[in-house]
Design a protein around this motif. Structure first.
Motif, short mmCIF file in Angstrom:
data_model
loop_
_atom_site.label_atom_id
_atom_site.label_comp_id
_atom_site.label_asym_id
_atom_site.label_seq_id
_atom_site.Cartn_x
_atom_site.Cartn_y
_atom_site.Cartn_z
N LEU A 158 0.81 -1.21 0.00
CA LEU A 158 0.00 0.00 0.00
C LEU A 158 0.85 1.27 0.00
O LEU A 158 0.55 2.22 -0.74
N VAL A 159 1.91 1.30 0.80
CA VAL A 159 2.71 2.53 0.93
C VAL A 159 3.33 2.93 -0.41
O VAL A 159 3.33 4.11 -0.79
N ASP A 160 3.87 1.96 -1.14
CA ASP A 160 4.43 2.27 -2.46
C ASP A 160 3.36 2.76 -3.42
O ASP A 160 3.60 3.64 -4.25
N ASP A 161 2.16 2.17 -3.32
CA ASP A 161 1.06 2.61 -4.17
C ASP A 161 0.70 4.07 -3.87
O ASP A 161 0.48 4.86 -4.79
N LEU A 162 0.69 4.43 -2.60
CA LEU A 162 0.34 5.80 -2.22
C LEU A 162 1.41 6.78 -2.68
O LEU A 162 1.10 7.92 -3.04
N LYS A 163 2.67 6.36 -2.70
CA LYS A 163 3.75 7.26 -3.09
C LYS A 163 3.63 7.70 -4.55
O LYS A 163 4.05 8.81 -4.92
N ARG A 164 3.03 6.86 -5.40
CA ARG A 164 2.94 7.20 -6.83
C ARG A 164 1.76 8.12 -7.13
O ARG A 164 1.55 8.51 -8.26
N ARG A 165 1.01 8.49 -6.11
CA ARG A 165 -0.15 9.36 -6.33
C ARG A 165 0.28 10.82 -6.42
O ARG A 165 1.38 11.18 -6.01
N ASP A 166 -0.61 11.66 -6.98
CA ASP A 166 -0.19 13.02 -7.35
C ASP A 166 0.11 13.92 -6.16
O ASP A 166 1.16 14.57 -6.12
N PHE A 167 -0.78 13.97 -5.14
CA PHE A 167 -0.59 14.90 -4.03
C PHE A 167 -0.84 14.18 -2.70
O PHE A 167 -1.55 13.18 -2.65
N THR A 168 -0.26 14.72 -1.65
CA THR A 168 -0.37 14.06 -0.35
C THR A 168 -1.82 13.93 0.10
O THR A 168 -2.19 12.94 0.75
N VAL A 169 -2.68 14.91 -0.24
CA VAL A 169 -4.08 14.84 0.19
C VAL A 169 -4.81 13.72 -0.54
O VAL A 169 -5.94 13.37 -0.15
N ASN A 170 -4.20 13.18 -1.60
CA ASN A 170 -4.78 12.05 -2.32
C ASN A 170 -4.01 10.77 -2.06
O ASN A 170 -4.21 9.77 -2.74
N ALA A 171 -3.10 10.82 -1.08
CA ALA A 171 -2.24 9.67 -0.79
C ALA A 171 -2.53 9.11 0.60
O ALA A 171 -1.63 8.77 1.36
N MET A 172 -3.80 9.04 0.94
CA MET A 172 -4.25 8.46 2.21
C MET A 172 -5.17 7.28 1.91
O MET A 172 -5.77 7.22 0.84
N ALA A 173 -5.27 6.35 2.86
CA ALA A 173 -6.11 5.16 2.65
C ALA A 173 -6.77 4.76 3.96
O ALA A 173 -6.25 5.02 5.05
N VAL A 174 -7.92 4.13 3.83
CA VAL A 174 -8.64 3.55 4.98
C VAL A 174 -8.99 2.12 4.61
O VAL A 174 -9.68 1.88 3.61
N SER A 175 -8.50 1.16 5.40
CA SER A 175 -8.75 -0.24 5.09
C SER A 175 -10.20 -0.60 5.43
O SER A 175 -10.82 -0.02 6.32
N VAL A 176 -10.73 -1.53 4.67
CA VAL A 176 -12.06 -2.07 4.97
C VAL A 176 -11.93 -3.60 5.04
O VAL A 176 -11.14 -4.19 4.30
N PRO A 177 -12.60 -4.19 6.03
CA PRO A 177 -13.64 -3.63 6.89
C PRO A 177 -13.15 -3.06 8.22
O PRO A 177 -13.96 -2.55 9.00
N ASP A 178 -11.84 -3.10 8.53
CA ASP A 178 -11.39 -2.74 9.89
C ASP A 178 -11.08 -1.26 10.07
O ASP A 178 -10.80 -0.81 11.18
N HIS A 179 -11.12 -0.44 9.00
CA HIS A 179 -11.01 1.03 9.07
C HIS A 179 -9.69 1.52 9.68
O HIS A 179 -9.66 2.47 10.44
N ARG A 180 -8.59 0.88 9.30
CA ARG A 180 -7.27 1.40 9.70
C ARG A 180 -6.89 2.53 8.75
O ARG A 180 -7.02 2.41 7.54
N PHE A 181 -6.40 3.63 9.31
CA PHE A 181 -6.05 4.81 8.53
C PHE A 181 -4.56 4.79 8.22
O PHE A 181 -3.73 4.62 9.13
N THR A 182 -4.19 4.96 6.95
CA THR A 182 -2.78 4.97 6.53
C THR A 182 -2.48 6.31 5.86
O THR A 182 -3.14 6.69 4.89
N ASP A 183 -1.48 7.02 6.40
CA ASP A 183 -1.14 8.36 5.89
C ASP A 183 0.38 8.57 5.98
O ASP A 183 0.87 9.33 6.82
N PRO A 184 1.15 7.89 5.11
CA PRO A 184 2.61 7.94 5.25
C PRO A 184 3.24 9.27 4.83
O PRO A 184 4.40 9.53 5.14
N TYR A 185 2.50 10.13 4.12
CA TYR A 185 3.13 11.34 3.57
C TYR A 185 2.52 12.64 4.10
O TYR A 185 2.71 13.71 3.51
N GLY A 186 1.80 12.55 5.20
CA GLY A 186 1.30 13.77 5.85
C GLY A 186 0.11 14.40 5.17
O GLY A 186 -0.10 15.61 5.27
#
Length: 486
Positions: A132-160
């Protein structure tokens, strides 16, 4: 409390509010998202709500289109959702994306990616990623590089991204140079997000946009068009437009806008025509009734682009731009064609640009009923937009002059309504139709009928409705002059 402490406290309050928004929004879609997440988990795969969906959830504006990412490959994704999804589409399969629908929600599920770009066409060369972290790094902006897992709703925000969202900052996960080198369209997307979200572009991102503006030339006109349309339809397009001009991006695909900075307005209403144009766009937005009217906004943006080519200075030192509406309409048509806008959209914008000066002179009492009929007929179904554009174009700071122009236009609209009530101006037609013309003149269908029809329409515009006897007499008089009687 120090200024810095107060700022951090405010940021924390913003983050808390954002997180509350996200919980509320996610609860709304959880029945579907969590059920889908459990299906992936049972198959041994991860599933995360990601990108713009997480950003919009944090902003309290999550829609019905949800984006997910997963370690499952497309074939595996299809097996997992088959029988659960109400419909499935594979149009994005080559990019690792499978779409489906369930309970009114449109879901797009994309395999983790570690994209590379070919550095020529800038088309992505899809390589599946593994985490997931590598996938988020290839996204355009940090505000679009966050994720929430389902169904357990863990929040991932490696780039602020959450902090940047609270601070309303547009920043890239890696260096801006790397991000824009991968896909130069992201420079235009930064300006678009500034317009849509009222965010500020980070100085490092802005500097990279300026240095790398020429790289936008490698992007197709269609992709540029789509981003620019979203920018112009944003909540604050003026900020986005200024950013395009200041970074040099506008020069790559809309040089007419940059050219306006050099032209001084003939009435000295503003520092230059560029500032006047931005004000007109803002004024036009205030007259919209149901969301963005792209045709109106684009016409407001382009209405004065003919001024640079028509600028002249008279003996008295006054600057004039004679027939700039004609030149502007031609330039607008060429530019929108280059950006691959649909012909019907282009024709509407071009028509408004060409007509935007027609009103001036009305207040001097020069308009006959015939002139009013022609104004309405020439505008056709764009009349309401033309009213809005003309009113928006009044940006004078002279209150007396502004009030007089507004009163003059009020009077014109009242006059249009009065004549329309008597004559059905919305459908000005000749008083005789084609069949009557052929019967009276004894001619078959062909060019003569068209010319006769046009002559009668001109009479209708000039004199108003004619009764049947008058219309027939005028037609026969014209036919004798033209020597076309059968």
């Amino acid at each position: 409390m120090s200024e810095a402490s107060a700022s951090h406290a405010a940021d924390r309050r913003d983050l808390t509010a954002a997180q509350r928004n996200a919980v509320a929004e996610l609860l709304r879609v959880s029945p579907v998202a969590d059920e889908l997440g459990r299906r992936f988990a049972q198959a041994g795969h991860e599933l995360h709500l990601v990108g713009g969906s997480v950003r919009d959830a944090l902003l309290g504006r999550l829609g019905d289109d949800l984006d997910f990412c997963t370690d499952a490959h497309p074939d595996q994704t299809i097996r997992i959702i088959r029988g659960w999804a109400e419909s499935i589409w594979e149009t994005g399969r080559e990019f690792g994306t499978i779409g489906c629908q369930r309970d009114g929600l449109r879901l797009e599920i994309t395999t983790f990616r570690a994209e590379a770009y070919d550095q020529v066409s800038r088309n992505p060369v899809v390589e599946y990623g593994t985490n997931l972290v590598d996938d988020l790094k290839r996204r355009d902006f940090t505000v679009n590089a966050m994720a929430v897992s389902v169904p357990d709703h863990r929040f991932t925000d490696p780039y602020g991204g959450l902090a940047d969202l609270a601070a309303k900052i547009i920043r890239t996960p890696g260096t801006p140079q790397e991000s824009f080198r991968d896909d130069p369209l992201r420079m235009l997307r930064a300006a678009r997000f500034a317009a849509q979200l009222r965010f500020t572009v980070h100085p490092d991102v802005r500097a990279a946009m300026t240095r790398m503006a020429a790289d936008l030339d490698r992007i197709t006109a269609e992709r540029i068009r789509d981003e620019f349309t979203k920018l112009l339809c944003g909540a604050d397009p003026i900020t986005g437009l200024r950013l395009l001009v200041d970074t040099g991006l506008a020069e790559r695909f809309l040089p007419e806008l940059t050219g306006l900075k050099l032209e001084i307005d003939e009435h000295a209403q503003h520092k230059d025509v560029y500032e006047h144009t931005l004000t007109v766009v803002d004024n036009a937005m205030s007259m919209e009734e149901d969301g963005c009217d792209f045709v109106l906004r684009m016409a407001a943006l382009m209405h004065d682009v003919g001024k640079p080519a028509t600028k002249s200075v008279g003996p008295d030192g006054r600057v004039s731009f004679h027939h700039h509406e004609v030149v502007g309409a031609r330039l607008t048509k060429a530019r929108m064609k280059a950006l691959r806008y649909p012909k019907d959209v282009t024709s509407q914008v071009v028509k408004l640009v060409g007509l935007h000066l027609r009103f001036y002179g009305y207040g001097r009492g020069e308009w006959t009923d015939s002139a009013v009929r022609r104004y309405v007929t020439d505008a056709g179904d764009l009349l309401t937009r033309l009213h809005k554009l003309t009113r928006s174009d009044c940006t004078t700071r002279n209150r007396r002059k502004a009030a007089q122009l507004a009163a003059d236009y009020d009077a014109l609209e009242e006059r249009i309504a009065r004549i329309a009530a008597d004559e059905d101006l919305a459908r000005v037609r000749p008083d005789l139709d084609g069949n009557a013309i052929m019967e009276l003149l004894g001619v078959p269908p062909g060019p003569v009928v068209g010319r006769a029809w046009q002559h009668l329409k001109e009479l209708r515009l000039e004199r108003g409705p004619l009764d049947r006897d008058e219309a027939e007499a005028e037609l026969l008089r014209w036919a004798r002059e033209q020597d076309v009687l059968g």
